[in-house]
Design an enzyme around this catalytic site. Structure first.
Site, PDB file in Angstrom:
ATOM      1  N   ASP A  48      15.398  61.361  49.891  1.00  0.00           N
ATOM      2  CA  ASP A  48      15.075  61.869  51.227  1.00  0.00           C
ATOM      3  C   ASP A  48      13.579  61.707  51.497  1.00  0.00           C
ATOM      4  O   ASP A  48      13.107  61.998  52.600  1.00  0.00           O
ATOM      5  CB  ASP A  48      15.558  63.315  51.420  1.00  0.00           C
ATOM      6  CG  ASP A  48      14.929  64.297  50.456  1.00  0.00           C
ATOM      7  OD1 ASP A  48      14.212  63.859  49.531  1.00  0.00           O
ATOM      8  OD2 ASP A  48      15.143  65.509  50.624  1.00  0.00           O
ATOM      9  N   SER A  49      12.846  61.185  50.498  1.00  0.00           N
ATOM     10  CA  SER A  49      11.461  60.771  50.735  1.00  0.00           C
ATOM     11  C   SER A  49      11.415  59.734  51.853  1.00  0.00           C
ATOM     12  O   SER A  49      10.351  59.469  52.414  1.00  0.00           O
ATOM     13  CB  SER A  49      10.852  60.195  49.453  1.00  0.00           C
ATOM     14  OG  SER A  49      11.690  59.200  48.904  1.00  0.00           O
ATOM     15  N   ASP A  87      20.280  61.220  47.992  1.00  0.00           N
ATOM     16  CA  ASP A  87      19.821  62.611  48.082  1.00  0.00           C
ATOM     17  C   ASP A  87      20.648  63.400  49.082  1.00  0.00           C
ATOM     18  O   ASP A  87      20.953  62.908  50.178  1.00  0.00           O
ATOM     19  CB  ASP A  87      18.358  62.632  48.566  1.00  0.00           C
ATOM     20  CG  ASP A  87      17.395  62.984  47.456  1.00  0.00           C
ATOM     21  OD1 ASP A  87      17.806  63.625  46.474  1.00  0.00           O
ATOM     22  OD2 ASP A  87      16.219  62.600  47.585  1.00  0.00           O
ATOM     23  N   LYS A 117      22.136  63.508  44.598  1.00  0.00           N
ATOM     24  CA  LYS A 117      21.090  64.301  43.921  1.00  0.00           C
ATOM     25  C   LYS A 117      20.866  65.571  44.734  1.00  0.00           C
ATOM     26  O   LYS A 117      20.804  65.511  45.965  1.00  0.00           O
ATOM     27  CB  LYS A 117      19.785  63.510  43.777  1.00  0.00           C
ATOM     28  CG  LYS A 117      18.674  64.333  43.121  1.00  0.00           C
ATOM     29  CD  LYS A 117      17.515  63.465  42.658  1.00  0.00           C
ATOM     30  CE  LYS A 117      16.578  63.022  43.739  1.00  0.00           C
ATOM     31  NZ  LYS A 117      15.940  64.115  44.499  1.00  0.00           N
ATOM     32  N   GLU A 119      18.538  69.224  44.870  1.00  0.00           N
ATOM     33  CA  GLU A 119      17.380  69.976  44.376  1.00  0.00           C
ATOM     34  C   GLU A 119      17.774  71.418  44.051  1.00  0.00           C
ATOM     35  O   GLU A 119      18.493  72.055  44.829  1.00  0.00           O
ATOM     36  CB  GLU A 119      16.263  69.992  45.430  1.00  0.00           C
ATOM     37  CG  GLU A 119      15.679  68.619  45.708  1.00  0.00           C
ATOM     38  CD  GLU A 119      14.501  68.653  46.682  1.00  0.00           C
ATOM     39  OE1 GLU A 119      14.048  69.749  47.077  1.00  0.00           O
ATOM     40  OE2 GLU A 119      14.048  67.554  47.056  1.00  0.00           O
ATOM     41  N   GLU A 186      10.357  66.727  38.319  1.00  0.00           N
ATOM     42  CA  GLU A 186       9.217  66.262  39.129  1.00  0.00           C
ATOM     43  C   GLU A 186       8.006  67.167  38.920  1.00  0.00           C
ATOM     44  O   GLU A 186       8.099  68.400  39.045  1.00  0.00           O
ATOM     45  CB  GLU A 186       9.615  66.238  40.618  1.00  0.00           C
ATOM     46  CG  GLU A 186       8.467  65.773  41.510  1.00  0.00           C
ATOM     47  CD  GLU A 186       8.888  65.363  42.914  1.00  0.00           C
ATOM     48  OE1 GLU A 186      10.100  65.308  43.219  1.00  0.00           O
ATOM     49  OE2 GLU A 186       7.971  65.079  43.709  1.00  0.00           O
TER      50      GLU A 186
HETATM   51  O1  KIV Z   1      13.241  61.752  47.563  1.00  0.00           O
HETATM   52  C1  KIV Z   1      12.772  61.193  46.556  1.00  0.00           C
HETATM   53  O2  KIV Z   1      12.266  60.077  46.594  1.00  0.00           O
HETATM   54  C2  KIV Z   1      12.825  61.932  45.301  1.00  0.00           C
HETATM   55  C3  KIV Z   1      12.042  61.390  44.153  1.00  0.00           C
HETATM   56  C4  KIV Z   1      10.614  61.712  44.369  1.00  0.00           C
HETATM   57  C5  KIV Z   1      12.545  61.869  42.857  1.00  0.00           C
HETATM   58  O3  KIV Z   1      13.463  62.942  45.227  1.00  0.00           O
END
Ligand code: KIV
Length: 285
Positions: A48-49, A87, A117, A119, A186
Site C-alpha cells: 500500500d506504499s 497489502d 499482508k 499489519e 519493519e
Molecule cells: O507497503 C509496503 O511497501 C510495505 C513494505 C514497506 C514492507 O508494507
C-alpha cells in the site's frame, strides 16, 4: 536465464530452513512486475506504499481496496514466477472478521494475488486464523506499521526497549500459531529482529531490520531512486532511474523544440504520385 518454477509458501518455508535468503521487492504495475520478476526476485509485494510512491499521497492511509485490486491485477499480469503478496489497506480488516476475509478474498479472486499482508499483532489474530482456514495465505507485518503512523507519532524504529522487543516476539509467535506464512519486520533493531527470526519457524522478511532476517524487502522506487523524495537510513539504491528519465525526457523536449525530432527515419513518406498530386501545379480543391 534458467526457467524457474512459480514460488510457493512451501518454497519460502524451505528457504528459511535451508538458510537461503528471500529477496522481495514491491511492484505496482505491469512493467515493474515484469522487470523485477525477470530479475529473479522470490516475492513481489503490491504494497500500500503505492499510495505514496505512485499516487502521491503523504501516507498509506488514503489507499482503498479498489486501488489495491487495480494495481494487484496489473502486477499479477506481469508476473510469471514470483510469489505475489497484496497489502490489505487501511480499515479493510478492522470491521468484522467476515468483512476482512471477504476483502482478502477479493485480492486473490480479482487481483490474483497468492497471499495478503496484514499489519498488526495480537489484534489481527482472529482475521489471520479465518483467512488461513479459508485458504488465503497471510503475511504478517510487525514493528513499524505505516497504517498506524499517526498513532505511533511518526515513522520511528520500534521494539527498542525490552518490553517492546518481547512483545514483538510474542506477536510473531502468535501470527505463526494463527497460520501466517511469513512476517515482515519493519524498522526494528537488528538484534531484536534476529531474536524474532530465531523464535519462529516461518520466514521473517526485514525492511530496516538487519541482515539476520530470513529475507529482505525494499520499495521499488527507493531501490531505483525513481522520484522517491524520502530516503530512510535502511534504503540502499541500486540505480538512478529518476535521473535517467529526467535526462531522456529533457533531450526529447529539446529535440521537439528545435525540430531535430522526428528525423527522416521516424517519418512516413507519401508516394511520388501522391506528392505530385498534392503539391504539383494546377492542383486545386
Ligand atoms: O507497503 C509496503 O511497501 C510495505 C513494505 C514497506 C514492507 O508494507
Amino acid at each position: 536465464m534458467q526457467k524457474r518454477n512459480p514460488v510457493t509458501t512451501s518454497d519460502l518455508k524451505k528457504a528459511k530452513a535451508e538458510k537461503r535468503p528471500i529477496a522481495m521487492i514491491t511492484a505496482y504495475d505491469y512493467p515493474s512486475a515484469k522487470l523485477v520478476d525477470e530479475a529473479g526476485v522470490d516475492c513481489i509485494l503490491v504494497g500500500d506504499s503505492l499510495g505514496m510512491v505512485v499516487l502521491g499521497y503523504d501516507s498509506t492511509i488514503p489507499v482503498t481496496m479498489e486501488d489495491m485490486i487495480h494495481h494487484t491485477k496489473a502486477v499479477t499480469r506481469g508476473t510469471k514466477t514470483a510469489f505475489v503478496v497484496a497489502d490489505m489497506p487501511f480499515l479493510s480488516y478492522h470491521g468484522t472478521v467476515e468483512e476482512a476475509v471477504k476483502n482478502a478474498g477479493r485480492l486473490m479472486q480479482e487481483g490474483l494475488a497468492k497471499a495478503v499482508k496484514i499489519e498488526g499483532g495480537q489484534e489481527i489474530i482472529p482475521v489471520v486464523k479465518r483467512c488461513t482456514q479459508a485458504g488465503i495465505p497471510v503475511m504478517g507485518h510487525l514493528g513499524l506499521t505505516p497504517q498506524s503512523v499517526h498513532q505511533m507519532g511518526g515513522y520511528k524504529v520500534q521494539g527498542k526497549d525490552i518490553e517492546a522487543a518481547l512483545q514483538l516476539i510474542e506477536d510473531a509467535k502468535a501470527l505463526e500459531a494463527a497460520g501466517a506464512c511469513a512476517v515482515v519486520l519493519e524498522c526494528v533493531p537488528a538484534e531484536v529482529a534476529q531474536k524474532v527470526t530465531d523464535s519462529i519457524n516461518i520466514p521473517t522478511i526485514g525492511i530496516g531490520a538487519g541482515v539476520g532476517c530470513d529475507g529482505q524487502v525494499l520499495v521499488f522506487h527507493d531501490v531505483l531512486s525513481y522520484a522517491s523524495s524520502i530516503r530512510p537510513k535502511f534504503v540502499k539504491t541500486y540505480g538512478n532511474i529518476g535521473a535517467m528519465i529526467t535526462e531522456a525526457v529533457s533531450s526529447y523536449v529539446m529535440e521537439v523544440k528545435t525540430r531535430r525530432f522526428p528525423a527522416s527515419e521516424h517519418t512516413f513518406a507519401a508516394s511520388e504520385e501522391t506528392i505530385q498530386q498534392l503539391y504539383g501545379e494546377g492542383v486545386t480543391r
